[in-house]
Design an enzyme around this catalytic site. Structure first.
Site, mmCIF file in Angstrom:
data_model
loop_
_atom_site.group_PDB
_atom_site.id
_atom_site.type_symbol
_atom_site.label_atom_id
_atom_site.label_comp_id
_atom_site.label_asym_id
_atom_site.label_seq_id
_atom_site.Cartn_x
_atom_site.Cartn_y
_atom_site.Cartn_z
ATOM 1 N N HIS A 31 14.259 50.120 46.414
ATOM 2 C CA HIS A 31 15.234 50.980 46.365
ATOM 3 C C HIS A 31 16.742 49.918 45.672
ATOM 4 O O HIS A 31 17.271 49.723 44.525
ATOM 5 C CB HIS A 31 15.746 51.741 47.090
ATOM 6 C CG HIS A 31 17.565 51.979 47.217
ATOM 7 N ND1 HIS A 31 17.785 52.905 47.429
ATOM 8 C CD2 HIS A 31 18.906 50.971 47.358
ATOM 9 C CE1 HIS A 31 19.024 52.926 47.261
ATOM 10 N NE2 HIS A 31 19.482 51.732 47.195
ATOM 11 N N GLU A 32 15.639 48.745 46.215
ATOM 12 C CA GLU A 32 16.502 47.151 45.415
ATOM 13 C C GLU A 32 16.742 47.561 43.848
ATOM 14 O O GLU A 32 17.250 46.523 43.497
ATOM 15 C CB GLU A 32 16.731 46.061 47.016
ATOM 16 C CG GLU A 32 16.877 47.353 48.338
ATOM 17 C CD GLU A 32 18.486 47.353 48.072
ATOM 18 O OE1 GLU A 32 19.139 47.034 47.422
ATOM 19 O OE2 GLU A 32 18.773 47.767 49.072
#
Ligand code: CO
Length: 165
Positions: free
Chosen positions: A137-138
């Site tokens: 996600h990051e």
């Protein structure tokens, strides 16, 4: 210092970030600001781009069993890259840049991540389950991608409703 978190649909969030070459005091201050900002907003992950810094940096701090986010458990990933990934599965995600919305996203459950720490040391480490999901996600943030860019057709409908509120 607590910084402002950029929220969707801010266009800066669609930018591509740049590698870090200098590991100095300024970088350490940025990392500390990111941590303070993330904890203040009760997040478990934050990318530098979310506070308007177009740099290849993210941090993740998973809570322990008591729900506490210990500083020894903090991952500071600079210039991160995935070396290996396997085992796709869907799990629920949210994002500090898209407050009060969550959806199931398909991600790898097992990854090997290569990154540098705040002093520039090269590290390769395995991450599993939610840690692996959070890393992906990051990492997407650093390429200007938000989790809402990966919604299923049904969740896209849900997201349109969320935007109208
Ligand atoms: Co996010």
């Amino acid at each position: 210092m607590i910084r402002e978190i950029l929220k969707y649909p801010n266009k800066i969030l669609k930018s591509k970030c740049n590698p870090i070459e200098i590991f100095d005091e300024n970088l350490h201050t940025l990392l500390d600001d990111m941590h303070e900002t993330m904890v203040n907003d009760e997040g478990i992950g934050l990318a530098a781009i979310q506070i308007g810094e177009l740099k290849n940096i993210f941090i993740i701090s998973m809570p322990n069993e008591d729900g506490k986010q210990e500083k020894d458990n903090l991952l500071e990933a600079i210039n991160p890259k995935i070396l290996k990934s396997e085992n796709m599965k869907s799990s629920e995600e949210g994002c500090l840049s898209v407050p009060k919305f969550s959806a199931k996203i398909r991600r790898f459950q097992n990854i090997t991540l290569k990154y540098q720490d705040r002093d520039g040391n090269e590290i390769a480490k395995d991450f599993n389950d939610y840690d692996a999901v959070a890393c992906q996600h990051e990492l997407d943030h650093l390429n200007g991608i938000l989790f809402i860019d990966k919604l299923s057709i049904l969740d896209k409908v849900k997201f349109k409703k969320y935007l109208k509120k």
